[in-house]
Design a protein around this motif. Structure first.
Motif, PDB file in Angstrom:
ATOM      1  N   CYS A 268       0.500  -1.086   0.163  1.00 36.13           N
ATOM      2  CA  CYS A 268      -0.010  -0.158  -0.032  1.00 36.13           C
ATOM      3  C   CYS A 268       0.780   1.187  -0.354  1.00 36.13           C
ATOM      4  N   LEU A 269       0.712   2.400  -1.087  1.00 34.37           N
ATOM      5  CA  LEU A 269       1.431   3.174  -0.822  1.00 34.37           C
ATOM      6  C   LEU A 269       0.476   4.609  -1.338  1.00 34.37           C
ATOM      7  N   ALA A 270       1.014   5.729  -1.060  1.00 34.77           N
ATOM      8  CA  ALA A 270       0.616   7.069  -0.569  1.00 34.77           C
ATOM      9  C   ALA A 270      -0.305   6.902  -1.952  1.00 34.77           C
ATOM     10  N   MET A 271      -1.765   8.099  -1.887  1.00 37.04           N
ATOM     11  CA  MET A 271      -2.270   7.643  -3.137  1.00 37.04           C
ATOM     12  C   MET A 271      -1.514   8.947  -4.171  1.00 37.04           C
ATOM     13  N   ASN A 272      -0.703   9.783  -3.435  1.00 37.93           N
ATOM     14  CA  ASN A 272      -0.095  10.178  -4.401  1.00 37.93           C
ATOM     15  C   ASN A 272       1.077  10.331  -5.595  1.00 37.93           C
ATOM     16  N   LEU A 273       1.191   9.010  -5.074  1.00 41.27           N
ATOM     17  CA  LEU A 273       2.334   8.072  -5.737  1.00 41.27           C
ATOM     18  C   LEU A 273       2.157   7.409  -7.008  1.00 41.27           C
ATOM     19  N   GLN A 274       0.534   7.183  -7.256  1.00 47.63           N
ATOM     20  CA  GLN A 274      -0.138   7.021  -8.086  1.00 47.63           C
ATOM     21  C   GLN A 274      -0.234   6.687  -9.386  1.00 47.63           C
ATOM     22  N   GLY A 275       0.831   5.551 -10.305  1.00 48.18           N
ATOM     23  CA  GLY A 275       0.903   5.909 -11.517  1.00 48.18           C
ATOM     24  C   GLY A 275       2.292   7.113 -11.790  1.00 48.18           C
ATOM     25  N   LYS A 276       2.768   7.046 -10.315  1.00 46.32           N
ATOM     26  CA  LYS A 276       3.968   8.380 -11.024  1.00 46.32           C
ATOM     27  C   LYS A 276       5.264   7.227 -10.075  1.00 46.32           C
ATOM     28  N   HIS A 277       5.198   6.317 -10.173  1.00 44.52           N
ATOM     29  CA  HIS A 277       6.163   5.797  -9.233  1.00 44.52           C
ATOM     30  C   HIS A 277       6.350   4.758  -9.740  1.00 44.52           C
ATOM     31  N   LYS A 278       8.305   4.295  -9.839  1.00 43.50           N
ATOM     32  CA  LYS A 278       8.855   2.918 -10.452  1.00 43.50           C
ATOM     33  C   LYS A 278       8.860   1.922 -10.006  1.00 43.50           C
ATOM     34  N   CYS A 279       8.027   1.069 -10.687  1.00 46.45           N
ATOM     35  CA  CYS A 279       7.413  -0.464  -9.546  1.00 46.45           C
ATOM     36  C   CYS A 279       8.562  -1.386 -10.084  1.00 46.45           C
ATOM     37  N   ILE A 280       8.480  -2.273  -9.522  1.00 45.87           N
ATOM     38  CA  ILE A 280       9.525  -3.395  -9.052  1.00 45.87           C
ATOM     39  C   ILE A 280       8.490  -5.055  -8.230  1.00 45.87           C
ATOM     40  N   GLU A 281       8.955  -5.881  -8.455  1.00 46.99           N
ATOM     41  CA  GLU A 281       7.679  -6.551  -8.528  1.00 46.99           C
ATOM     42  C   GLU A 281       8.065  -7.273  -7.091  1.00 46.99           C
ATOM     43  N   ASN A 282       7.249  -7.187  -6.429  1.00 42.06           N
ATOM     44  CA  ASN A 282       7.343  -7.658  -4.641  1.00 42.06           C
ATOM     45  C   ASN A 282       8.301  -6.753  -3.946  1.00 42.06           C
ATOM     46  N   VAL A 283       8.407  -5.404  -4.088  1.00 35.75           N
ATOM     47  CA  VAL A 283       9.953  -5.043  -3.603  1.00 35.75           C
ATOM     48  C   VAL A 283       9.587  -4.690  -1.843  1.00 35.75           C
ATOM     49  N   SER A 284       8.524  -4.706  -1.908  1.00 36.45           N
ATOM     50  CA  SER A 284       8.047  -4.565  -0.308  1.00 36.45           C
ATOM     51  C   SER A 284       8.510  -5.526   0.838  1.00 36.45           C
ATOM     52  N   ARG A 285       9.213  -7.581   0.149  1.00 34.89           N
ATOM     53  CA  ARG A 285       9.113  -7.936   0.744  1.00 34.89           C
ATOM     54  C   ARG A 285      10.532  -7.642   0.726  1.00 34.89           C
ATOM     55  N   GLN A 286      11.486  -7.143   0.127  1.00 37.49           N
ATOM     56  CA  GLN A 286      12.708  -7.321   0.690  1.00 37.49           C
ATOM     57  C   GLN A 286      13.105  -6.202   1.853  1.00 37.49           C
ATOM     58  N   ASN A 287      13.857  -6.389   2.868  1.00 43.74           N
ATOM     59  CA  ASN A 287      14.092  -5.693   3.848  1.00 43.74           C
ATOM     60  C   ASN A 287      14.832  -4.553   3.489  1.00 43.74           C
ATOM     61  N   CYS A 288      14.263  -3.188   4.790  1.00 37.68           N
ATOM     62  CA  CYS A 288      14.977  -2.059   3.965  1.00 37.68           C
ATOM     63  C   CYS A 288      16.615  -1.882   4.337  1.00 37.68           C
TER      64      CYS A 288
END
Length: 221
Positions: free
Chosen positions: A85-105
């Motif tokens: 889940c990302l902020a609405m202001n990023l919808q259509g305005k960010h570069k997607c990487i598949e399953n990037v959230s499953r990586q650690n910071c």
């Protein structure tokens, strides 16, 4: 007797009151937001999927994430490719990487997907905790994973243009060129060597790295 001891122990004053007067055992509780007998509220927010009780923080359950998140829900959207889940202001305005959230910071090495800290999406698509991103900017400006600029640096690059123009290199270095690799556009170019920075001929970024040895141009010797 053991069962009675456990029950008596759960009722004892040293354990404190649990829920309401109708919850008199410490072992079994049907997960629900209120008591069936007296309607005592166990939590301002309750998720019947995660069985999460909490104070009201505008939480919502995201089916795609599989967990509850702090909202309000209308301020966020779920990116199916990033799987977060990302902020609405990023919808259509960010570069997607598949399953990037499953990586650690990459800064604190803690999980991003289940973190209560908001994720910050870099221009390259990699994720950092927002707090880690803010700390990173105190030391540098590049993504720790791919070295791409983590924010718009165009204003600083123009300032660096002026500094380079006002700082001529010694005569023995004025004809020296070097091959560079740009971390922002991944392009390669040959530019004049300068101690303050070497500007990419393709995207005009100074976020570059030397990709070969320095050499003197023969036609200018």
């Amino acid at each position: 007797m053991a069962a009675l001891a456990r029950e008596d122990g759960a009722r004892g004053p040293e354990r404190g009151q649990r829920g309401c007067e109708h919850y008199d055992r410490g072992c079994l509780l049907k997960a629900q937001q209120t008591c069936e007998e007296c309607s005592t509220l166990f939590g301002e927010y309750y998720c019947n999927i995660c069985h999460l009780f909490d104070k009201d923080k505008k939480q919502y359950h995201c089916e795609n994430c599989g967990i509850c998140r702090i909202g309000p829900k209308e301020d966020f959207f779920h990116c199916l490719k990033c799987n977060l889940c990302l902020a609405m202001n990023l919808q259509g305005k960010h570069k997607c990487i598949e399953n990037v959230s499953r990586q650690n910071c990459p800064i604190c090495l803690e999980d991003i997907h289940t973190s209560r800290v908001v994720a910050h999406v870099l221009p390259c698509g990699h994720l950092l905790h927002r707090t880690c991103y803010e700390e990173m900017l105190k030391e540098g400006y590049r993504c720790p994973l791919c070295m791409h600029s983590a924010l718009d640096m165009s204003r600083y690059w123009r300032q660096l243009d002026d500094e380079v123009a006002q700082t001529p290199m010694p005569s023995e270095y004025q004809n020296m060129t070097v091959d560079i690799l740009c971390n922002d556009c991944n392009g390669r170019s040959t530019v004049q060597f300068h101690i303050l920075g070497m500007k990419c001929n393709i995207c005009e970024s100074y976020n570059t790295a030397q990709a070969g040895g320095c050499r003197i141009s023969l036609d200018q010797q």
